[in-house]
Design an enzyme around this catalytic site. Structure first.
Site, PDB file in Angstrom:
ATOM      1  N   ASN A 136       0.856  -1.184   0.000  1.00 26.81           N
ATOM      2  CA  ASN A 136       0.000   0.000   0.000  1.00 26.81           C
ATOM      3  C   ASN A 136       0.891   1.234   0.000  1.00 26.81           C
ATOM      4  OD1 ASN A 136      -1.895   1.995   0.337  1.00 26.81           O
ATOM      5  ND2 ASN A 136      -2.949   1.027   2.049  1.00 26.81           N
ATOM      6  N   ASN A 141      -5.620   6.568  -1.698  1.00 26.51           N
ATOM      7  CA  ASN A 141      -6.561   6.022  -2.687  1.00 26.51           C
ATOM      8  C   ASN A 141      -7.271   4.766  -2.185  1.00 26.51           C
ATOM      9  OD1 ASN A 141      -4.746   3.854  -3.051  1.00 26.51           O
ATOM     10  ND2 ASN A 141      -3.751   4.817  -4.817  1.00 26.51           N
ATOM     11  N   ASP A 163      -1.341  -1.046  -4.194  1.00 28.94           N
ATOM     12  CA  ASP A 163      -1.524  -0.192  -5.365  1.00 28.94           C
ATOM     13  C   ASP A 163      -0.249  -0.097  -6.198  1.00 28.94           C
ATOM     14  OD1 ASP A 163       0.064   1.556  -3.794  1.00 28.94           O
ATOM     15  OD2 ASP A 163      -1.716   2.562  -3.006  1.00 28.94           O
ATOM     16  N   ASP A 328      -5.817 -13.850 -20.165  1.00 29.84           N
ATOM     17  CA  ASP A 328      -6.574 -14.702 -19.266  1.00 29.84           C
ATOM     18  C   ASP A 328      -7.518 -15.622 -20.049  1.00 29.84           C
ATOM     19  OD1 ASP A 328      -7.454 -15.263 -16.476  1.00 29.84           O
ATOM     20  OD2 ASP A 328      -9.356 -14.415 -17.164  1.00 29.84           O
ATOM     21  N   GLU A 357      -3.249 -18.308 -21.048  1.00 25.82           N
ATOM     22  CA  GLU A 357      -3.598 -19.231 -19.978  1.00 25.82           C
ATOM     23  C   GLU A 357      -4.564 -20.295 -20.510  1.00 25.82           C
ATOM     24  OE1 GLU A 357      -5.814 -19.179 -15.613  1.00 25.82           O
ATOM     25  OE2 GLU A 357      -6.639 -18.097 -17.324  1.00 25.82           O
TER      26      GLU A 357
END
Length: 613
Positions: A136, A141, A163, A328, A357
């Site tokens: 973080n 945010n 993030d 993906d 994948e």
């Protein structure tokens, strides 16, 4: 140089605010000098189809305007001349003679050598990171007004606050561990009501999720990686979007989404693509079904959907400066569109890399999708790499299982013997684990010695290795759900009692593992024989497995020993490689070996020996 995205968006919003019938133009900009000369704009605005479109700019031709069943959409096709200059031009929308909306479109200049960027390859080691669970870096945010899900670090399915800024802040750590590339799980907006942390339910294909940062920060990440000679791989999803995607509230056309609005879940039977006896009904059930109820299935047979997705991937590659894409759920979209996409990407970026994948432990299924594969049904794909799930499964089982005639290290050997099925096994992406499966440390019974052997293997065998964040500190989990596997990286949050970055609170075993990974990975950076050498292996004997990476001038010998006691391995059996070599250096321990006729391998360990003449 490209204009900063935030500045661009602010000026755009100011411009469009006065034209209330227009709220989206995608892609929001493009580049000159692209090999792709055709550009299709998706225009969304109230009753925008009732307008006529005009523009005037040297080198830009308005080829066609397509009105679809929803009057709030237009699809505008432009043709860009090869010599078109960077600049701005107005796209005007008129009703009769009345101007009702204007969009100031920008053509940007490309970065130098943009088309020739080198994609990730066998010289790299990829670190896979789940952004929400790593660091973080910007608590500001964590909560974003107007977004549907806020911070809940106590909930394993919730957002924890990791993030892009945290990743930027951690690049020295990753570089010191020897990583040369970073693959992030998706960072695009996922404004879903729950479980949005994973990123696989996109709600805006042109915007980084504000809880991860901004488009500018995403580009900054790659700039910082470039400074270190490291690469960035973007996780993309063509199969589906999130159910809260903005267009789900105002669909462009009925066949934009498959099985809408009744929603049918896919059968997940991916082998129908290769099955010569498969029914059309079963193929349709796979390709057209929704992955889950929160992920509507995009219809890539719709030419506007296909063009949208292809352009989006080119846009992000150019905007951020990507060196690769991980796609993906590869077998779930329309396979002909996937073929066209990979073809266009490699035409635009010849040295780029794409990995898909296909979660199958059958190499015949995985190999079907790799570039250069001859398939009996005539299907041709252009993806240079695929995720090597068959090898992952074999190594996890082979290390854990007892040594018998057909279990143990022989499972690793036989998995590699199937390489004849692949057009290019050296370009497969290999890995001990990833974000969707139990961590490798857990798979091998939380045995640090077996974990080390596995890591040593994946870093020295053929292919492009990928390691999941936390492997280097023996990260484990009690539960088996994704929220357990994708745990927070210790030290990524203020107040963490254990800090992997500083070593505070880390066990001695975890610190030892950090050193082990860093040692091999940093050596590997300059080990060209591992990057480009051939692979020769010998049938495992007595709980040991020996293989070589070699060229005409170099050779590295790797021996895995699963036994509970050290083994002295006579090397005369390997003379077809060792002939002419007399000594060597063992990489993990740093010890010199004056006589390689016999090599001692400690119990439950690997040795990596650079051979010398």
């Amino acid at each position: 140089m490209m204009k900063p995205f935030i500045t661009f968006c602010l000026s755009l919003l100011a411009l469009v605010a006065s034209a209330q019938n227009l709220d989206r133009v995608e892609p929001p900009n493009w580049w000159v000098g692209m090999k792709t000369t055709h550009l299709q704009l998706l225009i969304h605005g109230e009753n925008i189809s009732q307008t006529d479109v005009t523009l005037s700019y040297p080198g830009v031709e308005l080829e066609s305007v397509t009105k679809v069943e929803n009057p709030n959409y237009l699809f505008v096709d432009l043709k860009l001349a090869s010599n078109v200059e960077p600049g701005k031009f107005n796209i005007e929308f008129k009703k009769g003679k009345k101007l009702v909306a204007t969009y100031s479109y920008e053509l940007w200049e490309r970065e130098a050598n943009s088309a020739n960027r080198t994609g990730f390859n066998s010289s790299d080691v990829i670190c896979l990171i789940t952004p929400d669970r790593f660091v973080n870096g910007d608590p500001g945010n964590d909560e974003v007004p107007g977004m549907k899900e806020g911070l809940d670090r106590s909930y394993k399915w919730g957002r924890h606050g990791g993030d892009i800024r945290g990743i930027i802040n951690s690049l020295d750590y990753l570089q010191n561990l020897g990583y040369t590339a970073v693959w992030l799980n998706p960072v695009l907006e996922n404004d879903m009501p729950e479980s949005s942390y994973h990123g696989y339910a996109t709600t805006d294909f042109y915007k980084v999720d504000a809880r991860f940062g901004s488009n500018d920060e995403y580009r900054e990440l790659n700039e910082e990686l470039d400074k270190r000679g490291m690469k960035l791989i973007m996780d993309m999803i063509f199969n589906h979007c999130g159910s809260e995607h903005w267009w789900m509230h105002d669909m462009p056309m009925k066949d934009w989404i498959n099985n809408y609005p009744e929603m049918k879940i896919t059968n997940h039977r991916r082998t129908v693509h290769e099955d010569p006896h498969a029914s059309k009904a079963d193929i349709s059930a796979l390709v057209d079904g929704w992955f889950v109820s929160a992920m509507p299935d995009l219809n890539q047979r719709n030419p506007f959907v296909a063009r949208y997705l292809i352009q989006n991937s080119i846009w992000w590659t150019e905007y951020v400066g990507l060196e690769g894409i991980r796609q993906d759920t590869w077998p779930y979209p329309d396979k002909n569109m996937m073929s066209e996409w990979t073809k266009e990407m490699l035409e635009e970026y010849p040295n780029f890399n794409i990995v898909g994948e296909e979660w199958s432990v059958n190499p015949a299924i995985v190999s079907y999708w790799q570039k250069g594969k001859y398939n009996q049904d005539g299907y041709k794909n252009h993806a240079p790499s695929m995720m090597d799930f068959p090898l992952q499964s074999a190594v996890a089982s082979g290390l854990k299982n007892d040594e018998t005639w057909d279990t143990g290290l022989i499972q690793v050997y036989e998995a590699l013997s199937n390489d004849f099925l692949y057009p290019d096994p050296f370009h497969l992406t290999i890995f001990p684990d990833n974000h969707d499966m139990s961590r490798f440390y857990v798979q091998v019974g939380e045995d640090a010695d077996l974990l080390k052997m596995g890591v040593a293997f994946f870093l020295t065998t053929r292919g492009i290795p990928q390691i999941y964040y936390g492997t280097e500190i023996l990260m484990r989990h009690d539960g088996s759900e994704h929220g357990d596997i994708r745990a927070d990286f210790p030290g990524g949050w203020e107040g963490d009692k254990v800090n992997a970055f500083t070593g505070e609170g880390l066990s001695d075993a975890a610190k030892d593992m950090q050193k082990y990974v860093a040692n091999i990975q940093n050596w590997r950076k300059s080990a060209n024989v591992i990057h480009d050498g051939k692979l020769l292996h010998f049938i495992p004997e007595n709980g040991t497995y020996t293989y070589f990476r070699y060229t005409d001038n170099e050779a590295v010998m790797v021996i895995l020993n699963k036994n509970a006691e050290e083994k002295a391995i006579a090397t005369d059996r390997f003379k077809e490689v060792t002939n002419g070599y007399t000594s060597g250096k063992e990489i993990i321990s740093g010890k010199e070996i004056s006589d390689i006729s016999k090599v001692t391998v400690p119990a439950k360990s690997a040795v990596i020996v650079e051979l010398k003449r």
